[in-house]
Enzyme design. Sequence first.
Site, PDB file in Angstrom:
ATOM      1  N   HIS A 160       0.838  -1.189   0.000  1.00 56.22           N
ATOM      2  CA  HIS A 160       0.000   0.000   0.000  1.00 56.22           C
ATOM      3  C   HIS A 160       0.885   1.256   0.000  1.00 56.22           C
ATOM      4  CE1 HIS A 160      -3.750  -2.206   1.800  1.00 56.22           C
ATOM      5  NE2 HIS A 160      -3.342  -2.703   0.650  1.00 56.22           N
ATOM      6  N   GLU A 195       1.396   3.743   2.032  1.00 52.12           N
ATOM      7  CA  GLU A 195       2.195   4.029   3.223  1.00 52.12           C
ATOM      8  C   GLU A 195       3.447   3.155   3.274  1.00 52.12           C
ATOM      9  OE1 GLU A 195      -2.199   4.100   4.621  1.00 52.12           O
ATOM     10  OE2 GLU A 195      -1.006   3.241   2.993  1.00 52.12           O
ATOM     11  N   CYS A 223      -1.357  -1.052   7.474  1.00 51.48           N
ATOM     12  CA  CYS A 223      -0.534   0.156   7.334  1.00 51.48           C
ATOM     13  C   CYS A 223      -0.485   0.956   8.635  1.00 51.48           C
ATOM     14  CB  CYS A 223      -1.069   1.017   6.198  1.00 51.48           C
ATOM     15  SG  CYS A 223      -0.840   0.252   4.575  1.00 51.48           S
ATOM     16  N   ALA A 250     -27.046   7.374 -33.675  1.00 53.44           N
ATOM     17  CA  ALA A 250     -26.838   6.474 -34.813  1.00 53.44           C
ATOM     18  C   ALA A 250     -27.926   6.727 -35.840  1.00 53.44           C
ATOM     19  CB  ALA A 250     -26.870   5.012 -34.366  1.00 53.44           C
ATOM     20  N   TRP A 307     -18.001   7.378 -37.527  1.00 54.19           N
ATOM     21  CA  TRP A 307     -17.780   7.903 -36.184  1.00 54.19           C
ATOM     22  C   TRP A 307     -18.506   9.226 -36.072  1.00 54.19           C
ATOM     23  CZ3 TRP A 307     -15.817   4.582 -32.861  1.00 54.19           C
ATOM     24  CH2 TRP A 307     -14.965   3.576 -33.317  1.00 54.19           C
ATOM     25  N   ASP A 339     -22.387  -2.796 -34.120  1.00 56.78           N
ATOM     26  CA  ASP A 339     -21.043  -2.216 -34.203  1.00 56.78           C
ATOM     27  C   ASP A 339     -19.917  -3.235 -34.094  1.00 56.78           C
ATOM     28  OD1 ASP A 339     -22.327   0.212 -34.347  1.00 56.78           O
ATOM     29  OD2 ASP A 339     -21.983   0.742 -32.244  1.00 56.78           O
TER      30      ASP A 339
END
Length: 364
Positions: free
Chosen positions: A54, A56, A91, A169, A177, A207
Amino acid sequence: MSFAAADHVFMARALQLARRGLYGTTPNPRVGCVLVRDGRIIGEGWHQQAGLPHAEAVALAALAAAGVTARGATAYVTLEPCSHFGRTPPCADALIGAGVARVVVAMQDPNPLVAGQGLAQLAAAGIEVGSGLLQAEAAELNIGFVSRMTRGRPWLRLKVAASLDGKTALNNGASQWITGPAARRDAHAWRARSCAVLTGIGTVRDDNPRLSVREVQTTRQPLKVVIDSRLETPPDAAVLEGGNVLIAAAQDGPRSAALRQRGAEIVILANAHGKVDLAALLLELGRRGINEVLAEAGTRLNGSLLGENCVDELLIYQAPLLMGDSARGMFGLAELTELAGARHLNIIERRMVGADCRIRARLA
């Protein structure tokens, strides 16, 4: 607790470090840590990947490698230090053992296994603790983790690419696009930070998307989730390439064996109407450690996700073009007879991405 200007500077640096883990820490949160003594940064680190140390521990290890002690230092951490054994040691214990004098955290950990216990453990050891510094920024960075810990389900963003008149569309399904390359690269960055990308069978047919991250560098590809009530996904669909695919269906079907041979996992989650139970799917994804989901679907599924209250945030790219009435809209929602029934949104960001406008909004 009040915080000095220097505290804000060092916590801002810790948040900057935490963002380096934006694409790779799933299912863990993104966390950064800065160690400061006498107004100077002496060590820093961030969590890179689940199973690795992590933030620390990384910062303390960097100090140890340089032959520097953390005794008497202040640790700025973007999330409360953990107090339990998971894949790595706690930690909070590491900070106590290192002899830090003060720990400032941006926010308390929403994980029930921690939830204030890390701060309490530090205070019990005689360390000065403070919490809440840049809390909103820290929570935003880990909005999906917070969602999963508090609601049991991931944070779902619904991404839409549309014309200025709200069309996604043509009626024949053509949509590539609508937006420009800059917007598409930006959308891939949102894919990369997501633990899963979700679409529907309609988009798969129209698609044939891959749903992979290609425009930005990432340490891992998100899980690909296809909502396909009747298991109609073609076994040669591009989305199946590379595996890591979950198909949510309402019933088994003749293609199930072929889909499993292509590496797809199939889960049956039916609602009372013979469709996929979308809320149950989100809970299943949460159970699997999915923090953030990016939905990239068509009009009908977009409407269903909104109608069943599964959407937390809208990510809309609007292109400077008009497509007219003979095109599909963004959301297949039920017709309203009164404006009082309209969905209200809070717009949290507007910005230009290339020639297109990106709008982020959350349901009010």
